[in-house]
Design a protein around this motif. Structure first.
Motif, PDB file in Angstrom:
ATOM      1  N   SER B  32      -1.790   0.650 -23.285  1.00  0.00           N
ATOM      2  CA  SER B  32      -2.916   0.183 -24.157  1.00  0.00           C
ATOM      3  C   SER B  32      -3.194   0.939 -24.908  1.00  0.00           C
ATOM      4  O   SER B  32      -3.423   2.284 -24.904  1.00  0.00           O
ATOM      5  N   LEU B  33      -3.845   0.897 -26.074  1.00  0.00           N
ATOM      6  CA  LEU B  33      -4.496   1.752 -27.152  1.00  0.00           C
ATOM      7  C   LEU B  33      -5.550   1.401 -27.682  1.00  0.00           C
ATOM      8  O   LEU B  33      -6.025   0.310 -27.947  1.00  0.00           O
ATOM      9  N   PHE B  34      -6.618   2.373 -28.210  1.00  0.00           N
ATOM     10  CA  PHE B  34      -7.899   2.210 -28.487  1.00  0.00           C
ATOM     11  C   PHE B  34      -8.175   3.062 -29.523  1.00  0.00           C
ATOM     12  O   PHE B  34      -7.490   4.294 -29.757  1.00  0.00           O
ATOM     13  N   ALA B  53      -1.192  -7.868 -26.858  1.00  0.00           N
ATOM     14  CA  ALA B  53      -1.132  -9.478 -27.451  1.00  0.00           C
ATOM     15  C   ALA B  53      -0.513  -9.108 -29.003  1.00  0.00           C
ATOM     16  O   ALA B  53       0.365  -8.796 -29.196  1.00  0.00           O
ATOM     17  N   ALA B  54      -1.490  -9.682 -29.750  1.00  0.00           N
ATOM     18  CA  ALA B  54      -0.926  -9.291 -31.320  1.00  0.00           C
ATOM     19  C   ALA B  54      -1.027  -7.755 -31.680  1.00  0.00           C
ATOM     20  O   ALA B  54      -1.737  -7.009 -31.376  1.00  0.00           O
ATOM     21  N   THR B  55       0.087  -7.543 -32.666  1.00  0.00           N
ATOM     22  CA  THR B  55       0.164  -6.270 -32.789  1.00  0.00           C
ATOM     23  C   THR B  55      -0.743  -5.655 -34.077  1.00  0.00           C
ATOM     24  O   THR B  55      -0.953  -4.516 -33.988  1.00  0.00           O
ATOM     25  N   GLU B  66      -2.612  -1.217 -36.484  1.00  0.00           N
ATOM     26  CA  GLU B  66      -1.329  -2.084 -36.135  1.00  0.00           C
ATOM     27  C   GLU B  66      -0.336  -1.347 -35.286  1.00  0.00           C
ATOM     28  O   GLU B  66      -0.213  -0.076 -35.491  1.00  0.00           O
ATOM     29  N   PHE B  67      -0.162  -1.714 -34.227  1.00  0.00           N
ATOM     30  CA  PHE B  67       0.724  -1.261 -33.065  1.00  0.00           C
ATOM     31  C   PHE B  67       2.232  -1.111 -33.670  1.00  0.00           C
ATOM     32  O   PHE B  67       2.704  -2.438 -33.894  1.00  0.00           O
ATOM     33  N   LYS B  68       2.893  -0.177 -33.717  1.00  0.00           N
ATOM     34  CA  LYS B  68       4.257  -0.154 -34.102  1.00  0.00           C
ATOM     35  C   LYS B  68       4.958   0.457 -33.003  1.00  0.00           C
ATOM     36  O   LYS B  68       5.095   1.611 -33.066  1.00  0.00           O
ATOM     37  N   LYS B  69       5.583  -0.320 -32.151  1.00  0.00           N
ATOM     38  CA  LYS B  69       6.440   0.360 -31.016  1.00  0.00           C
ATOM     39  C   LYS B  69       7.456   1.218 -31.411  1.00  0.00           C
ATOM     40  O   LYS B  69       7.838   2.341 -30.955  1.00  0.00           O
ATOM     41  N   PHE B  74       0.085   3.966 -34.119  1.00  0.00           N
ATOM     42  CA  PHE B  74      -1.427   3.061 -33.868  1.00  0.00           C
ATOM     43  C   PHE B  74      -2.337   3.445 -35.284  1.00  0.00           C
ATOM     44  O   PHE B  74      -3.329   3.963 -34.713  1.00  0.00           O
ATOM     45  N   HIS B  75      -1.956   3.277 -36.364  1.00  0.00           N
ATOM     46  CA  HIS B  75      -2.901   3.754 -37.300  1.00  0.00           C
ATOM     47  C   HIS B  75      -4.010   2.953 -37.665  1.00  0.00           C
ATOM     48  O   HIS B  75      -3.842   1.797 -37.510  1.00  0.00           O
ATOM     49  N   LEU B  76      -5.152   3.682 -37.910  1.00  0.00           N
ATOM     50  CA  LEU B  76      -6.568   2.655 -38.246  1.00  0.00           C
ATOM     51  C   LEU B  76      -6.497   2.752 -39.688  1.00  0.00           C
ATOM     52  O   LEU B  76      -6.335   3.728 -40.356  1.00  0.00           O
TER      53      LEU B  76
END
Lengths: 117, 116
Positions: B32-34, B53-55, B66-69, B74-76
């Protein structure tokens, strides 16, 4: 809902003295963290409790730092004796997460700013 | 072991222009990322979180990430900066450590400066 309470907000001590910080987490939160944030750096985990048991203290300098969580609620962090490099903000956080649950955030107190002179 | 790299220690933008704060992570598990924000002399406040859930995740104050595996990123972002956005921003990763308990690991932070 009351947040995470920490005291004192500020503390100035001389090196080799001892100091203690107190944290009251959000009611019902199982996990409690203590972080150290040195100026210009991100918070570094010192110790993590699950209820009243320690689950991670790998980065706690155990020769001078100690922490306990009384009855799985309040917690104190102690430094004895303090060194100049202990000057930092000490953050307490709590979370309702249990065990390996990943997706629950932590809620932070305002921190205690320690200056060692 | 998990880790976080925030690629910029400082980012300067003008009010009304887009904001991009970059974060890359390393994790042995599905993390998980915050993103947290810290205003001067204030506590850390959660902006948003990714929990598989949603990326594309929307947070408070118009921020999203956006989460990019494939890129472990995980850029803001925010379309238009406001003066009140000036603060320090921390990217945080959470995964299950060897102990079986999840831990939170912080990046070093990015200071966002907003000029009029």
């Amino acid at each position: 809902e009351a947040g995470v309470a920490q005291s004192p907000r500020y503390k100035i001590i001389e090196k080799r003295q001892s100091v203690a910080f107190w944290c009251n987490p959000i009611s019902g939160h199982a996990t409690l963290y203590w972080y150290q944030q040195i100026l210009g750096q991100g918070p570094k985990l010192l110790i993590q409790f699950q209820n009243n048991g320690v689950v991670d203290d790998s980065q706690l300098p155990k020769d001078r730092f100690s922490a306990e969580r009384l009855k799985g609620v309040d917690s104190t962090l102690k430094i004895q004796p303090a060194k100049l490099e202990d000057s930092a903000v000490y953050l307490c956080a709590s979370s309702p997460r249990q065990g390996g649950a990943l997706n629950t955030e932590a809620f932070f107190g305002q921190g205690t700013r320690l200056t060692v002179v | 072991a998990q880790s976080v790299t925030q690629l910029d220690s400082h980012v300067s933008v003008s009010e009304g222009t887009p904001v991009l704060l970059r974060c890359n992570y390393s994790s042995s598990y599905s993390p998980s990322l915050f993103w947290y924000v810290q205003h001067p002399n204030k506590g850390l406040q959660l902006l948003l979180k990714y929990t598989s859930a949603a990326t594309l995740v929307k947070g408070i104050n118009g921020f999203e990430a956006e989460f990019k595996k494939s890129e472990t990123s995980f850029h803001l972002t925010k379309p238009s900066a406001h003066m009140s956005d000036a603060a320090e921003y921390f990217c945080v990763v959470s995964d299950e450590g060897d102990s079986g308990y999840s831990t939170l690991t912080f990046g070093k932070g990015t200071m966002l400066l907003v000029s009029p």
